[in-house]
Design a protein around this motif. Structure first.
Motif: not given
Length: 329
Positions: A37-41, A140, A165-166, A168, A172
């Protein structure tokens, strides 16, 4: 068939039948994968590669706003839809995994990983999975592998995912898969790969909730081909944005989007063609003709298509300008 039966435990040496807690029709998908899971999106993803045909049709399951599941080793495909249903009902990743395994007599040969919409992860590697086999969880995400050349595969995947982590989420995930292959990957080699990414939340247009859904069913270098397809999808995302700009009569935006797509794949005739048509509609017929001439020479059917566009309202040049375009030699 005899070899497959022996490997699956249907027959023992000498032809004796063996008891097995799994079915012969269950895919023999030994592999390495990642759920994340992407913690940002909040987007959710599954990535996988294996020396097995069309691995993505068996291993990868995900639903927007619900979760992502990888089911592998002696794959129980029902873990995909059943697991998503359990997550959808409100169960966590661990509760879902516990329920799936509770009713599965083949749990010892299964490998399963789940990430839910909140980023909780749960993973199971059965004690009878073929070595080298194991998994590692992180923030995650979970990486898991079986029938690997070495036990360095899944730790390398975890490091790669964390260190990129930088990027998309799709990139990743590919970085993690590449890291697995760099450590030797599947002991049998490689054949197929898949990448599935869904939105953080379900929308009113579920047909748009799969952000990436790419599969390489059979290839000498499936991860290389999967990366090329992702790059191609990125380019076509710009093409789609250009089409939307045309619908809104925003020709400058359309040209920018088409140019961006064309730069990514300069030899793609489709991208160059619609860039040219947009220029023509913008009144830059001379520039459009420069792009269209080599396209027409390479594939004459594009000239025929151009003749048909005015009727559909997709080419708005004058009759004289259309004749000039069609006369290009």
């Amino acid at each position: 068939m005899l070899l497959a039966a022996y490997l699956l435990g249907i027959l023992l040496p000498g032809g004796a039948r063996a008891q097995q807690p799994y079915l012969a029709q269950e895919p023999f998908a030994h592999t390495y994968s990642i759920v994340a899971r992407d913690p940002n999106t909040g987007d959710l993803a599954v990535g996988v590669q294996s020396h097995w045909f069309s691995v993505g049709t068996a291993v990868s399951w995900a639903e927007a706003g619900v979760g992502a599941i990888a089911t592998q080793s002696f794959t129980n495909k029902s873990f995909g839809p059943r697991g998503l249903a359990l997550l959808r009902s409100g169960k966590t990743a661990q509760q879902t995994l516990d329920e799936l395994l509770r009713t599965d007599e083949g749990r010892d040969v299964r490998q399963v990983a789940i990430v839910d919409s909140q980023g909780n992860v749960a993973t199971h590697t059965g004690q009878k999975c073929v070595d080298m086999a194991g998994h590692q969880q992180g923030a995650q995400f979970s990486v898991q592998a079986n029938m690997m050349l070495s036990d360095k595969v899944w730790p390398a995947m975890a490091r790669a995912f964390e260190q990129n982590a930088q990027l998309p989420l799709p990139e990743r995930v590919l970085a993690a898969l590449d890291a697995a292959q760099a450590q030797g990957g599947d002991i049998r080699g490689r054949q197929s790969a898949a990448l599935l990414v869904v939105r953080a939340k379900a929308s009113d247009a579920p047909w748009d909730d799969r952000l990436v859904d790419l599969r390489v069913d059979d290839a000498a270098e499936p991860l290389k081909e999967l990366r090329r397809l992702l790059q191609l999808q990125r380019a076509y995302d710009h093409m789609n944005a250009g089409d939307l700009a045309v619908e809104k009569n925003d020709m400058p935006a359309a040209v920018r989007e088409y140019e961006t797509a064309e730069k990514a794949f300069p030899n793609n005739l489709e991208m160059r063609y619609w860039h040219a048509i947009t220029l023509a509609n913008k009144g830059q017929v001379a520039e459009a003709k420069k792009l269209l001439l080599p396209i027409f020479r390479q594939e004459p059917n594009w000239r025929t298509l151009t003749e048909r566009l005015p009727k559909a309202g997709l080419l708005t040049v004058s009759a004289a300008e259309l004749r000039q375009i069609l006369a290009l030699k």
